[in-house]
Write a protein that holds these residues in place. Structure first.
Motif, PDB file in Angstrom:
ATOM      1  N   LYS A 118       0.798  -1.226   0.000  1.00  0.00           N
ATOM      2  CA  LYS A 118       0.000   0.000   0.000  1.00  0.00           C
ATOM      3  C   LYS A 118       0.832   1.277   0.000  1.00  0.00           C
ATOM      4  N   MET A 119       2.149   1.168  -0.015  1.00  0.00           N
ATOM      5  CA  MET A 119       2.972   2.376   0.104  1.00  0.00           C
ATOM      6  C   MET A 119       2.680   3.384  -1.003  1.00  0.00           C
ATOM      7  N   GLY A 120       2.313   2.889  -2.198  1.00  0.00           N
ATOM      8  CA  GLY A 120       1.998   3.794  -3.291  1.00  0.00           C
ATOM      9  C   GLY A 120       0.770   4.650  -3.045  1.00  0.00           C
ATOM     10  N   GLU A 121      -0.054   4.257  -2.073  1.00  0.00           N
ATOM     11  CA  GLU A 121      -1.266   5.025  -1.769  1.00  0.00           C
ATOM     12  C   GLU A 121      -0.947   6.302  -0.984  1.00  0.00           C
ATOM     13  N   TYR A 122       0.230   6.352  -0.366  1.00  0.00           N
ATOM     14  CA  TYR A 122       0.617   7.530   0.405  1.00  0.00           C
ATOM     15  C   TYR A 122       1.297   8.521  -0.546  1.00  0.00           C
ATOM     16  N   SER A 123       0.464   9.260  -1.284  1.00  0.00           N
ATOM     17  CA  SER A 123       0.971  10.095  -2.369  1.00  0.00           C
ATOM     18  C   SER A 123       1.844  11.238  -1.884  1.00  0.00           C
ATOM     19  N   PHE A 124       1.789  11.553  -0.577  1.00  0.00           N
ATOM     20  CA  PHE A 124       2.591  12.681  -0.079  1.00  0.00           C
ATOM     21  C   PHE A 124       4.087  12.403  -0.144  1.00  0.00           C
ATOM     22  N   PHE A 125       4.496  11.149  -0.397  1.00  0.00           N
ATOM     23  CA  PHE A 125       5.925  10.887  -0.577  1.00  0.00           C
ATOM     24  C   PHE A 125       6.446  11.514  -1.873  1.00  0.00           C
ATOM     25  N   GLU A 139      -1.545  17.405  16.909  1.00  0.00           N
ATOM     26  CA  GLU A 139      -1.140  16.489  15.833  1.00  0.00           C
ATOM     27  C   GLU A 139       0.306  16.034  16.020  1.00  0.00           C
ATOM     28  N   LYS A 140       1.166  16.961  16.476  1.00  0.00           N
ATOM     29  CA  LYS A 140       2.560  16.581  16.733  1.00  0.00           C
ATOM     30  C   LYS A 140       2.651  15.488  17.799  1.00  0.00           C
ATOM     31  N   ILE A 141       1.817  15.590  18.809  1.00  0.00           N
ATOM     32  CA  ILE A 141       1.825  14.590  19.878  1.00  0.00           C
ATOM     33  C   ILE A 141       1.465  13.216  19.323  1.00  0.00           C
ATOM     34  N   LYS A 142       0.467  13.172  18.433  1.00  0.00           N
ATOM     35  CA  LYS A 142       0.073  11.906  17.805  1.00  0.00           C
ATOM     36  C   LYS A 142       1.234  11.305  17.014  1.00  0.00           C
ATOM     37  N   ILE A 143       1.879  12.143  16.224  1.00  0.00           N
ATOM     38  CA  ILE A 143       2.984  11.673  15.391  1.00  0.00           C
ATOM     39  C   ILE A 143       4.140  11.172  16.261  1.00  0.00           C
ATOM     40  N   LEU A 144       4.490  11.942  17.272  1.00  0.00           N
ATOM     41  CA  LEU A 144       5.616  11.563  18.128  1.00  0.00           C
ATOM     42  C   LEU A 144       5.318  10.287  18.905  1.00  0.00           C
ATOM     43  N   SER A 145       4.068  10.066  19.249  1.00  0.00           N
ATOM     44  CA  SER A 145       3.693   8.832  19.935  1.00  0.00           C
ATOM     45  C   SER A 145       3.972   7.626  19.050  1.00  0.00           C
ATOM     46  N   CYS A 146       3.597   7.708  17.782  1.00  0.00           N
ATOM     47  CA  CYS A 146       3.868   6.608  16.842  1.00  0.00           C
ATOM     48  C   CYS A 146       5.363   6.390  16.662  1.00  0.00           C
ATOM     49  N   VAL A 147       6.097   7.493  16.513  1.00  0.00           N
ATOM     50  CA  VAL A 147       7.543   7.392  16.309  1.00  0.00           C
ATOM     51  C   VAL A 147       8.220   6.797  17.536  1.00  0.00           C
ATOM     52  N   ASN A 148       7.827   7.230  18.708  1.00  0.00           N
ATOM     53  CA  ASN A 148       8.416   6.691  19.930  1.00  0.00           C
ATOM     54  C   ASN A 148       8.145   5.203  20.079  1.00  0.00           C
ATOM     55  N   LEU A 170       4.306   1.974  12.098  1.00  0.00           N
ATOM     56  CA  LEU A 170       4.651   2.790  10.939  1.00  0.00           C
ATOM     57  C   LEU A 170       3.406   3.083  10.106  1.00  0.00           C
ATOM     58  N   GLU A 171       2.570   2.068   9.908  1.00  0.00           N
ATOM     59  CA  GLU A 171       1.338   2.280   9.147  1.00  0.00           C
ATOM     60  C   GLU A 171       0.411   3.255   9.877  1.00  0.00           C
ATOM     61  N   LEU A 172       0.356   3.147  11.195  1.00  0.00           N
ATOM     62  CA  LEU A 172      -0.452   4.093  11.977  1.00  0.00           C
ATOM     63  C   LEU A 172       0.079   5.516  11.794  1.00  0.00           C
ATOM     64  N   LEU A 173       1.390   5.672  11.819  1.00  0.00           N
ATOM     65  CA  LEU A 173       2.015   6.969  11.600  1.00  0.00           C
ATOM     66  C   LEU A 173       1.615   7.545  10.245  1.00  0.00           C
ATOM     67  N   LEU A 174       1.706   6.743   9.204  1.00  0.00           N
ATOM     68  CA  LEU A 174       1.392   7.206   7.855  1.00  0.00           C
ATOM     69  C   LEU A 174      -0.094   7.525   7.704  1.00  0.00           C
ATOM     70  N   ASN A 175      -0.935   6.744   8.370  1.00  0.00           N
ATOM     71  CA  ASN A 175      -2.372   7.016   8.302  1.00  0.00           C
ATOM     72  C   ASN A 175      -2.727   8.320   8.992  1.00  0.00           C
ATOM     73  N   TYR A 176      -2.051   8.625  10.102  1.00  0.00           N
ATOM     74  CA  TYR A 176      -2.261   9.915  10.748  1.00  0.00           C
ATOM     75  C   TYR A 176      -1.799  11.048   9.830  1.00  0.00           C
ATOM     76  N   CYS A 177      -0.668  10.845   9.153  1.00  0.00           N
ATOM     77  CA  CYS A 177      -0.171  11.869   8.229  1.00  0.00           C
ATOM     78  C   CYS A 177      -1.167  12.108   7.098  1.00  0.00           C
ATOM     79  N   ARG A 178      -1.764  11.037   6.596  1.00  0.00           N
ATOM     80  CA  ARG A 178      -2.763  11.192   5.543  1.00  0.00           C
ATOM     81  C   ARG A 178      -3.972  11.964   6.066  1.00  0.00           C
ATOM     82  N   ARG A 179      -4.408  11.647   7.290  1.00  0.00           N
ATOM     83  CA  ARG A 179      -5.531  12.385   7.890  1.00  0.00           C
ATOM     84  C   ARG A 179      -5.190  13.869   8.032  1.00  0.00           C
TER      85      ARG A 179
END
Length: 304
Positions: A118-125, A139-148, A170-179
């Motif tokens: 599914k990586m091709g679906e994340y067009s922001f790359f 939103e930063k807190i959400k992202i940092l939680s996934c990264v941590n 990682l997928e959760l991180l990318l899904n938050y970025c898409r949101r």
């Protein structure tokens, strides 16, 4: 100065950045403060890497990334897919000395996983630098939680569950970025509507000119360059605003012009197709039948 330098592994990148060896061969987080990169020692114009790059910058600074320089704002995220050009020689001291991080993910980690498919679906790359993601504090807190969670997992002893848990986070991180990108499209409604008007005018003018005869059919890349956006960002923006991506907008105005030519001239179908920019009249007839529901000849006959 040498040309573009190619970095094949995350370990090689760690050595170039002056960091200690990565804890995991296929995924690693590097904080900007930990980089020991000496700009005077860099003798190449830029670098391509064989892995995905996800970066966050938390304070002001400047970095050359993609087509030009970009001033980071607080909570700014950038994304790059494998083989995109990065410019470490243009990292300013402000960036090197500031808080922020980059997460490097080698495709090897994703092989055989649902995320890998599914990586091709994340067009922001494939977005340009000035189409970066700007985050709120929440939103930063959400992202940092996934990264941590990712870092905590790959720092532990590897077991049978490690890969699944790392990839899931990682997928959760990318899904938050898409949101959050979807939210960004909504909060930039005025600017986005201006882009919609510009793309519509661009296509109307294109098909009412001699450009189809001279240049052929307009491409998504052509439209994006004329508007000043990356192809993926333009398509995503139009999809959010109108329900149709760039290719669908091109097809719509192409067919509207085609209908006009069919009804206002005695040209045969082949000549109409050539006037619209098609190299093969069969391609025009196939598209017309798919989108309109009848062949060009049947459309002309039914109206007449």
């Amino acid at each position: 100065m040498a040309g573009i330098y190619h970095i094949k592994s995350i370990s090689e990148l760690h050595r170039m950045l002056g960091c200690s060896p990565p804890r995991h061969p296929s995924i690693s987080l590097v904080k900007f403060l930990d980089m020991k990169l000496n700009e005077k020692d860099i003798d190449f114009k830029g670098a391509t890497v064989d892995f995905y790059v996800i970066s966050m910058k938390n304070s002001s600074g400047q970095i050359k990334y993609g087509k030009g320089y970009y001033d980071f704002e607080e909570g700014t995220m950038l994304f790059a897919a494998p083989n995109q050009i990065m410019y470490p020689s243009h990292l300013s001291s402000e960036v090197l000395d500031s808080e922020g991080w980059s997460l490097f993910v080698h495709p090897d980690l994703l092989y055989g996983t649902d995320l890998g498919k599914k990586m091709g679906e994340y067009s922001f790359f494939s977005y340009d630098t000035d189409e970066a993601l700007h985050l709120s504090e929440i939103e930063k807190i959400k992202i940092l939680s996934c990264v941590n969670n990712i870092v905590e997992e790959y720092n532990q002893n590897i077991d049978a569950h490690s890969k699944h848990l790392i990839v899931s986070n990682l997928e959760l991180l990318l899904n938050y970025c898409r949101r959050f990108y979807d939210r960004q499209f909504l909060t930039r409604g005025k600017q986005n509507k201006s882009v919609v008007v510009r793309i519509e005018r661009l296509l109307i003018d294109y098909f009412n000119s001699e450009k189809p005869l001279n240049l052929g059919l307009p491409t998504v890349k052509y439209c994006a360059e004329e508007i000043g956006l990356s192809p993926n960002y333009l398509s995503d923006l139009l999809k959010k605003e109108t329900g149709k991506n760039t290719k669908e907008h091109i097809d719509y105005y192409l067919l509207e012009r085609g209908k006009n030519l069919l009804l206002s001239s005695d040209q045969n179908i082949s000549q109409v197709a050539y006037d619209l920019g098609f190299e093969d009249p069969k391609s025009f007839s196939k598209l017309f039948k798919k989108k309109v529901g009848v062949t060009p000849n049947d459309f002309r006959s039914s109206v007449n």
